[in-house]
Write a protein that holds these residues in place. Structure first.
Motif, mmCIF file in Angstrom:
data_model
loop_
_atom_site.group_PDB
_atom_site.id
_atom_site.type_symbol
_atom_site.label_atom_id
_atom_site.label_comp_id
_atom_site.label_asym_id
_atom_site.label_seq_id
_atom_site.Cartn_x
_atom_site.Cartn_y
_atom_site.Cartn_z
ATOM 1 N N LEU A 571 0.507 -0.855 -0.233
ATOM 2 C CA LEU A 571 0.023 0.143 -0.037
ATOM 3 C C LEU A 571 1.189 0.891 -0.212
ATOM 4 N N PRO A 572 1.723 1.922 0.998
ATOM 5 C CA PRO A 572 2.645 2.883 0.271
ATOM 6 C C PRO A 572 3.253 2.798 -0.832
ATOM 7 N N LEU A 573 3.885 1.809 -1.417
ATOM 8 C CA LEU A 573 4.207 1.419 -2.952
ATOM 9 C C LEU A 573 3.189 2.056 -3.944
ATOM 10 N N LEU A 574 1.551 1.496 -3.935
ATOM 11 C CA LEU A 574 1.058 2.078 -4.713
ATOM 12 C C LEU A 574 0.206 2.947 -4.797
ATOM 13 N N VAL A 575 -0.151 3.271 -3.427
ATOM 14 C CA VAL A 575 -0.810 4.595 -3.099
ATOM 15 C C VAL A 575 0.209 5.731 -1.548
ATOM 16 N N PRO A 576 1.276 6.919 -2.933
ATOM 17 C CA PRO A 576 1.229 7.039 -1.884
ATOM 18 C C PRO A 576 1.035 8.299 -1.369
ATOM 19 N N SER A 577 1.911 8.692 -0.423
ATOM 20 C CA SER A 577 1.172 9.905 0.783
ATOM 21 C C SER A 577 1.164 11.565 -0.522
ATOM 22 N N ALA A 578 0.579 12.096 -0.356
ATOM 23 C CA ALA A 578 0.546 13.555 -1.087
ATOM 24 C C ALA A 578 2.305 14.217 -1.043
ATOM 25 N N HIS A 579 2.670 14.257 -1.863
ATOM 26 C CA HIS A 579 3.909 15.113 -1.518
ATOM 27 C C HIS A 579 3.594 16.619 -2.098
ATOM 28 N N GLY A 580 2.299 17.292 -2.067
ATOM 29 C CA GLY A 580 2.016 18.530 -1.989
ATOM 30 C C GLY A 580 2.250 19.524 -1.088
ATOM 31 N N PRO A 581 3.070 21.434 -0.881
ATOM 32 C CA PRO A 581 2.933 21.711 -0.123
ATOM 33 C C PRO A 581 1.385 21.995 0.680
ATOM 34 N N PRO A 582 1.228 22.535 1.601
ATOM 35 C CA PRO A 582 0.343 22.881 2.547
ATOM 36 C C PRO A 582 -1.004 23.811 1.521
ATOM 37 N N PRO A 583 -1.384 24.007 1.774
ATOM 38 C CA PRO A 583 -2.469 25.348 1.734
ATOM 39 C C PRO A 583 -2.170 26.065 1.562
ATOM 40 N N GLY A 584 -1.826 27.027 0.676
ATOM 41 C CA GLY A 584 -1.483 28.419 1.166
ATOM 42 C C GLY A 584 -0.316 28.956 1.185
ATOM 43 N N ALA A 585 0.414 27.705 0.684
ATOM 44 C CA ALA A 585 2.365 27.630 0.234
ATOM 45 C C ALA A 585 2.387 27.248 -1.238
ATOM 46 N N PHE A 586 3.137 27.434 -1.406
ATOM 47 C CA PHE A 586 4.123 26.344 -2.741
ATOM 48 C C PHE A 586 5.907 26.538 -2.267
ATOM 49 N N ARG A 587 6.186 25.365 -3.815
ATOM 50 C CA ARG A 587 7.434 24.870 -4.147
ATOM 51 C C ARG A 587 7.480 25.408 -5.066
ATOM 52 N N LEU A 588 8.501 25.997 -5.361
ATOM 53 C CA LEU A 588 9.597 26.061 -6.963
ATOM 54 C C LEU A 588 10.166 24.957 -7.213
ATOM 55 N N THR A 589 10.549 25.536 -8.108
ATOM 56 C CA THR A 589 11.867 24.257 -8.452
ATOM 57 C C THR A 589 12.033 24.217 -9.575
ATOM 58 N N ALA A 590 13.878 24.882 -9.608
ATOM 59 C CA ALA A 590 14.228 25.390 -10.825
ATOM 60 C C ALA A 590 15.258 24.065 -11.247
ATOM 61 N N LEU A 591 14.190 23.150 -11.828
ATOM 62 C CA LEU A 591 15.540 22.400 -12.554
ATOM 63 C C LEU A 591 17.133 22.749 -13.387
ATOM 64 N N ASP A 592 17.981 21.525 -13.291
ATOM 65 C CA ASP A 592 19.417 22.089 -14.131
ATOM 66 C C ASP A 592 18.802 21.435 -14.894
#
Length: 854
Positions: A571-592
């Motif tokens: 189940l941890p493999l097939l149903v992964p946990s939420a990976h997004g930031p919490p509401p009201g926040a954001f994640r910015l990833t500048a790729l290399d």
């Protein structure tokens, strides 16, 4: 020996996870640990005690001490090999300069009409007399035909070349494979290109070492296949099956093979090597049984079985050399060699011991093999087969013992019958008994095959999810037909082409290609099934461990308790946990991605990709980095793909992204006639031209387009770039915002400042135009006043970005600076009142990563 080699392998794996190599203190600690562990093991084994329980405990402690010593030895051995290899370093001052080298071509990596890539073994450097540093023995070069046609390049050919080199450097992105480890495994300590092909000079004589002869043989076979198949669509698979080189396999073939779980068929695997070894052993044994020497039959001198084993090993070694000694082939070759030695010495050896010896010998030759997926997939598949097969012979013997005497000997039933009638009954009984025996043998082999397929599919599913972010659900069905088809028909025909002279070789390869065409078409139909492929984000350590426990639980011998609970461990493999930031926040990833821009912005339930990096016209970053990164991190759908403008380092990777994931809205600052619009509409995306004033909110995060002005796009592409501002709470207390400025230049910056200087205020700035001197003006920086500035630039790029004066302008403001050529990808976690910065080469650093950026 199983515990010893497994401990040795664990030590090697630990070393490849370290950020730096052990120092003198660590070396002394390793030596002390090994000494104490071995001393304890000797004392425990030699000690005698009347209490049986205490003696068993001492023996268990002795084995634990031996295992700890093996771990330390493995770590020390891998560190020693790494020290030797890293000692060969290109001086930093030699980067960006033309250097003259003499040597020979060690291996061809890829070659077409206008370009070639190869490994070059350096024999001499034209260096200053004061240079005393150990220089690389092996470099990787590309040669592009510009002013003169590309000359014939073959392994062993000696050349004097003017080259421009740099230290091994690869893009560093969270969750993606590190190509620097691959270069280190090959022994490559510098990469570059032939800078002046007009001054290149062929030298004589050619190199004649054994490795060169092997590579030359591989090149000859490839040239013969190219001549026979020309531009056939599946020519690359034939080349891969014959020589192990996979660079010619088309993208369409790779996609079908990956999505159906049959990509292992392209690699020369242990199954192919076992087929060659078995055929050669049978021929050698058959010839030896018929040979005579001075009237004495040859088997009386040397048993035919030993000759057959020797012939199998020699043929397997030759085929492994032709295949380039990849990890699966090495594993199969070492397993065959260990088994052959045991047979020659008339000793029995368990299958697990054979696999352990192969594991240790592979890592002795190449400690960096553990960084490649082929290592884990190969050993994982064989280990699963051996584990699932444990106990099967015992069960089969019990089944045979359960047969009645009448079934085993049909003559018993008819001993008292009349002669004529008895003969008919005996004849019919024998026929029926043979059919029953045949059906039972066939059913038994079919059950064995199904058991093996089940074991391999189950064992490799977690590894496939980790390395490739997908589990081909159609894999068992596809492999059930593809494995015997390739093993029994395609591979023998390919090998026949290698052995046969012209023109018969062309007939064999064309036949193999025709059979491959039927297979690829069948895989294409299977790929189209809606449930054929399950895509997953890259699992973490906990999910992988749980799935591994579930695999062992399900494959355990019959009678293992509570087997029905094993699927729940997945189940941890097939149903992964939420990976997004919490509401009201954001994640910015500048790729290399090298020289170019690609930034992923994630909110709680939405994602936006700003630019997609270079495409096929340059480094294929959209296909190699951006699309895999999205899949690795569970981005199965982009709500918005925003392409700022029509420069290849920003828009070139967009087609690869559109092919990889569904896109809800395609927003761009490109002309109406650009083919990306039609491509996006074809894939169901809503298309919108970006324009100042566009605003929307996702999960409490505000997005606003600041540039260009509405209306037709005019001027050069940099003049109408999309500029995007992202803020946690528009106008709120403690708001954190980021400004993505694309390639705007000084004129646009002045317009934005004059229009609304306060509206530009942002804590994070993706630096305009990669730090070019035409951007980042003083008034613009004073208006934005960032706390963090991100430079997305390529390592030693030809534009010399960022400009030293511009970089100093940022540094003088005491801004936290991050640049992709030195730091890799940069991840920003932004929430009201908080801001955190994570650099890839800080948190994911490995000892082989070079820090020089200039």
């Amino acid at each position: 020996m199983r515990a010893v080699w497994c401990g040795f392998a664990l030590g090697v794996i630990v070393l490849q996870r370290l950020a730096k190599l052990p120092g003198w203190g660590a070396w002394l600690g390793l030596l002390l640990c090994v000494s104490l562990a071995l001393t304890w093991a000797v004392w425990a084994w030699r000690g005698h005690d009347s209490a049986r329980g205490w003696q068993a405990a001492r023996h268990a402690g002795a084995w634990l001490a031996i295992w700890i010593a093996a771990v330390c030895i493995g770590l020390g051995y891998a560190a020693w090999r790494a020290e030797l290899r890293l000692a060969q370093t290109l001086p930093a001052s030699w980067q960006k300069r033309d250097v003259e080298v003499s040597g020979h071509i060690a291996r061809m990596i890829s070659q077409d009409r206008g370009a070639a890539s190869f490994l070059f073994s350096v024999e001499s450097w034209r260096i200053p007399a004061s240079q005393s540093q150990a220089l690389p023995d092996l470099i990787q070069l590309s040669w592009v035909a510009r002013d003169v046609p590309l000359p014939p390049l073959v392994p062993g050919a000696r050349w004097r070349l003017d080259v421009r080199l740099k230290r091994p450097h690869a893009q560093g992105n969270f969750g993606l494979r590190d190509a620097e480890a691959t270069l280190l495994s090959r022994g490559v300590r510098a990469t570059g290109y032939v800078s002046d092909e007009r001054r290149a000079k062929r030298l004589l004589p050619d190199a004649r070492s054994l490795s060169v002869q092997i590579e030359r043989s591989r090149a000859v076979v490839r040239a013969r296949i190219d001549a026979a198949l020309a531009d056939a669509p599946h020519r690359g698979i034939v080349v891969a099956l014959a020589t192990g080189a996979q660079d010619a396999v088309s993208d369409d073939d790779w996609r079908r093979l990956r999505n159906t779980g049959t990509s292992h068929l392209v690699a020369i695997s242990g199954l192919h090597l076992a087929f060659v070894a078995g055929l050669a052993g049978w021929i050698a044994g058959a010839l030896w049984r018929r040979a005579r020497w001075r009237g004495i039959e040859a088997p009386l001198i040397v048993p035919a079985q030993q000759v057959a084993v020797a012939g199998a090993v020699v043929a397997a070694a030759a085929y492994a050399a032709l295949a380039g000694f990849n990890v699966p082939v090495q594993r199969a070759l070492w397993m065959l060699t260990v088994t052959a030695i045991a047979l020659w010495r008339s000793r029995e050896v368990s299958r697990s011991h054979v696999l352990a010896w192969a594991l240790g010998l592979v890592l002795l030759r190449d400690p960096w093999a553990v960084t490649a997926p082929g290592f884990w997939l190969s050993f994982g598949a064989v280990g699963a087969i051996l584990f699932a097969a444990s106990g099967v012979p015992r069960v089969r013997r019990e089944d045979d013992a359960a047969l009645s005497p009448d079934e085993l000997d049909p003559m018993r039933e008819h001993d008292a019958a009349p002669p004529r009638v008895g003969c008919l009954r005996v004849f019919s009984s024998r026929i029926s008994a043979r059919w029953r025996a045949f059906i039972r043998r066939f059913a038994g082999r079919l059950a064995d095959s199904a058991r093996v397929q089940w074991a391999v599919t189950l064992a490799l599913a977690p590894l496939s999810a980790y390395w490739f972010m997908q589990i081909p659900l159609i894999g068992p069905l596809a492999n059930a037909g593809a494995i015997p088809w390739v093993s029994m028909f395609v591979t023998p025909m390919v090998l026949a082409g290698v052995a046969l002279p012209a023109p018969f070789d062309a007939f064999a390869w064309q036949s193999a290609h025709a059979m491959l065409s039927w297979l690829i078409d069948a895989l294409g139909m299977l790929e189209g099934w809606p449930w054929a492929l399950l895509r997953l984000p890259q699992p973490g350590v906990f999910a992988l461990c749980c799935a591994g426990v579930g695999v062992a639980w399900l494959l355990a011998p019959r009678g293992w308790p509570l087997r029905w609970l094993a699927p729940f461990t997945w189940l941890p493999l097939l149903v992964p946990s939420a990976h997004g930031p919490p509401p009201g926040a954001f994640r910015l990833t500048a790729l290399d991605i090298g020289q170019g821009t690609s930034v992923l912005v994630e909110t709680s339930r939405h994602t936006l990709l700003f630019d997609a990096g270079p495409g096929p016209e340059s480094t294929h970053a959209g296909e190699r980095i951006v699309a895999p990164y999205l899949q690795t991190h569970g981005v199965m759908r982009l709500d918005t793909l925003m392409i700022s403008h029509d420069d290849s380092d920003h828009s070139g990777g967009a087609p690869a992204v559109l092919d990889a994931v569904p896109v809800g809205a395609f927003v761009a600052g490109i002309l109406p006639a650009h083919p990306l619009w039609a491509s996006a509409r074809t894939r169901g995306a809503q298309t919108v031209q970006c324009a100042a004033g566009q605003r929307w909110q996702w999960d409490g995060v505000a997005f606003e387009v600041l540039w260009p002005d509405p209306g037709p796009l005019t001027g050069k592409p940099n003049a109408h770039c999309c500029v995007l501002r992202v803020a946690t709470a528009q106008g709120g207390v403690g708001a954190v915002s980021a400004l993505l400025a694309a390639d705007i230049e000084a004129g646009t910056e002045r317009t934005l400042v004059a229009r609304d200087a306060a509206g530009l205020r942002s804590q994070v700035l993706v630096v305009p135009h990669h730090g070019s001197r035409t951007s980042s003006t003083e008034p613009f920086l004073d208006s934005v006043w960032p706390l963090v500035a991100i430079f997305q630039v390529g390592y030693l790029n030809r534009f010399h970005h960022p400009h030293p004066g511009v970089y100093a302008r940022y540094a003088s403001r005491h801004i936290v600076l991050a640049r992709s050529d030195a730091d890799g990808a940069v991840r920003i976690e932004a929430a009201p009142g908080t801001l955190s910065v994570e650099r890839f080469r800080d948190t994911q650093r490995r000892y082989w990563m070079d820090t020089a950026s200039e």
